[in-house]
Scaffold this motif. Structure first.
Motif, PDB file in Angstrom:
ATOM      1  N   ASN A 134       0.814  -1.204   0.000  1.00  0.00           N
ATOM      2  CA  ASN A 134       0.000   0.000   0.000  1.00  0.00           C
ATOM      3  C   ASN A 134       0.851   1.259   0.000  1.00  0.00           C
ATOM      4  OD1 ASN A 134      -2.310  -1.733   0.359  1.00  0.00           O
ATOM      5  ND2 ASN A 134      -1.742  -1.864   2.518  1.00  0.00           N
ATOM      6  N   LEU A 135       0.307   2.311  -0.552  1.00  0.00           N
ATOM      7  CA  LEU A 135       0.946   3.619  -0.542  1.00  0.00           C
ATOM      8  C   LEU A 135       0.105   4.537   0.339  1.00  0.00           C
ATOM      9  CD1 LEU A 135       2.958   5.756  -1.547  1.00  0.00           C
ATOM     10  CD2 LEU A 135       1.510   6.041  -3.577  1.00  0.00           C
ATOM     11  N   VAL A 136       0.657   4.927   1.479  1.00  0.00           N
ATOM     12  CA  VAL A 136      -0.076   5.754   2.442  1.00  0.00           C
ATOM     13  C   VAL A 136       0.735   7.010   2.730  1.00  0.00           C
ATOM     14  CG1 VAL A 136      -1.085   5.879   4.748  1.00  0.00           C
ATOM     15  CG2 VAL A 136      -1.144   3.719   3.475  1.00  0.00           C
ATOM     16  N   ILE A 137       0.170   8.161   2.383  1.00  0.00           N
ATOM     17  CA  ILE A 137       0.770   9.455   2.678  1.00  0.00           C
ATOM     18  C   ILE A 137      -0.205  10.190   3.585  1.00  0.00           C
ATOM     19  CG2 ILE A 137       1.697  11.592   1.721  1.00  0.00           C
ATOM     20  CD1 ILE A 137       3.236   9.095   0.875  1.00  0.00           C
ATOM     21  N   ALA A 138       0.129  10.266   4.858  1.00  0.00           N
ATOM     22  CA  ALA A 138      -0.841  10.779   5.831  1.00  0.00           C
ATOM     23  C   ALA A 138      -0.140  11.494   6.978  1.00  0.00           C
ATOM     24  CB  ALA A 138      -1.694   9.640   6.373  1.00  0.00           C
ATOM     25  N   ASP A 139      -0.882  12.389   7.608  1.00  0.00           N
ATOM     26  CA  ASP A 139      -0.455  13.060   8.841  1.00  0.00           C
ATOM     27  C   ASP A 139       0.826  13.859   8.659  1.00  0.00           C
ATOM     28  OD1 ASP A 139      -0.756  13.767  11.529  1.00  0.00           O
ATOM     29  OD2 ASP A 139       0.583  12.159  12.193  1.00  0.00           O
TER      30      ASP A 139
END
Length: 256
Positions: free
Chosen positions: A65-70
């Motif tokens: 997964n690719l998660v760009i958060a916070d």
């Protein structure tokens, strides 16, 4: 020796011109497959940013997964240019809860397979099986001008206050989302028109990820594929079906 070198260059250039199919093979970028099994968040924003960089820097294929958060510190200038090499994500893409001005430049991303869903154990805003999430972002711009396919799962775009995300309203998601549905709320921002470069014809204009000429959305293939092709047909002939593994094809797969 000089004459021999010059002759070699001429012959080599002639071969390329005659057989253009060699060009992508000879000059394609080096591929790097990155396996991402978990997503970790750190209270320290410097650690968090460096963790993202280590996870995805130089990747062309993200197996996971690719998660760009916070991204939430105003003391850090978040440079996310390391995301520009990513072309394929096997799982889901989630971009959420970012409050610092940042550009998420997924400019080469072509396929999100959706083999895993975002928080597959619960629904968000009444939507489950989410493959692409863009939510709760402020002062954030998401650029995916080469996105051709979300293979399975739903798209949720919601609760964004960033005016730079207003161009998401212009995207024709029917050319991208294969099996799921798009759940989208406008952020009520008014965008300047898309570039004139985005006008393919009277029937295709005003679809873009941003104002620049290179941020146009283009249709991924013939507008009408033969029914048996399930929306996957050759650019050359809408009656020639691509195999299920292809997002698009000419005679062979060009996107997998």
């Amino acid at each position: 020796m000089v004459h021999f070198s010059a002759l070699f260059v001429i012959v080599f250039a002639t071969v390329l011109l005659v057989n253009c199919d060699l060009i992508p093979t000879l000059f394609q970028d080096e591929e790097k497959e990155c396996h991402v099994s978990t997503t970790t968040f750190f209270d320290n924003q410097h650690f968090h940013y460096n963790y993202l960089r280590r996870q995805y820097d130089g990747c062309t294929h993200v197996m996971g997964n690719l998660v760009i958060a916070d991204l939430s510190s105003y003391d850090i200038e978040y440079d996310l240019s390391f995301l520009q090499s990513i072309r394929y994500v096997s799982g889901h893409v989630a971009i959420f809860a970012n409050v610092n001005p940042a550009v998420v430049p997924l400019t080469r991303l072509e396929i999100i397979r959706g083999n895993t869903s975002f928080r597959d154990d619960q629904a968000i805003q009444g939507v489950s099986d989410i493959t692409l999430l863009i939510a709760v972002n402020d002062h954030t711009q998401v650029l995916m001008p080469n996105l051709k396919e979300v293979s399975s799962g739903n798209v949720l775009i919601d609760l964004n206050t960033s005016p730079d995300l207003c161009y998401l309203d212009t995207i024709d998601w029917s050319h991208i989302v294969r099996e799921g549905t798009v759940h989208m709320s406008s952020n009520n921002a008014t965008c300047p028109p898309c570039s004139r470069a985005c006008e393919l014809a009277a029937s295709w204009r005003g679809h873009c990820w941003g104002r620049a000429d290179d941020l146009c959305q283009w249709p991924t293939g013939p507008s009408q594929c033969a029914e048996e092709c399930n929306d996957r047909c050759s650019y050359k002939d809408p009656n020639v079906c691509c195999t299920p593994q292809c997002a698009a094809c000419f005679n062979n797969c060009v996107l997998t």
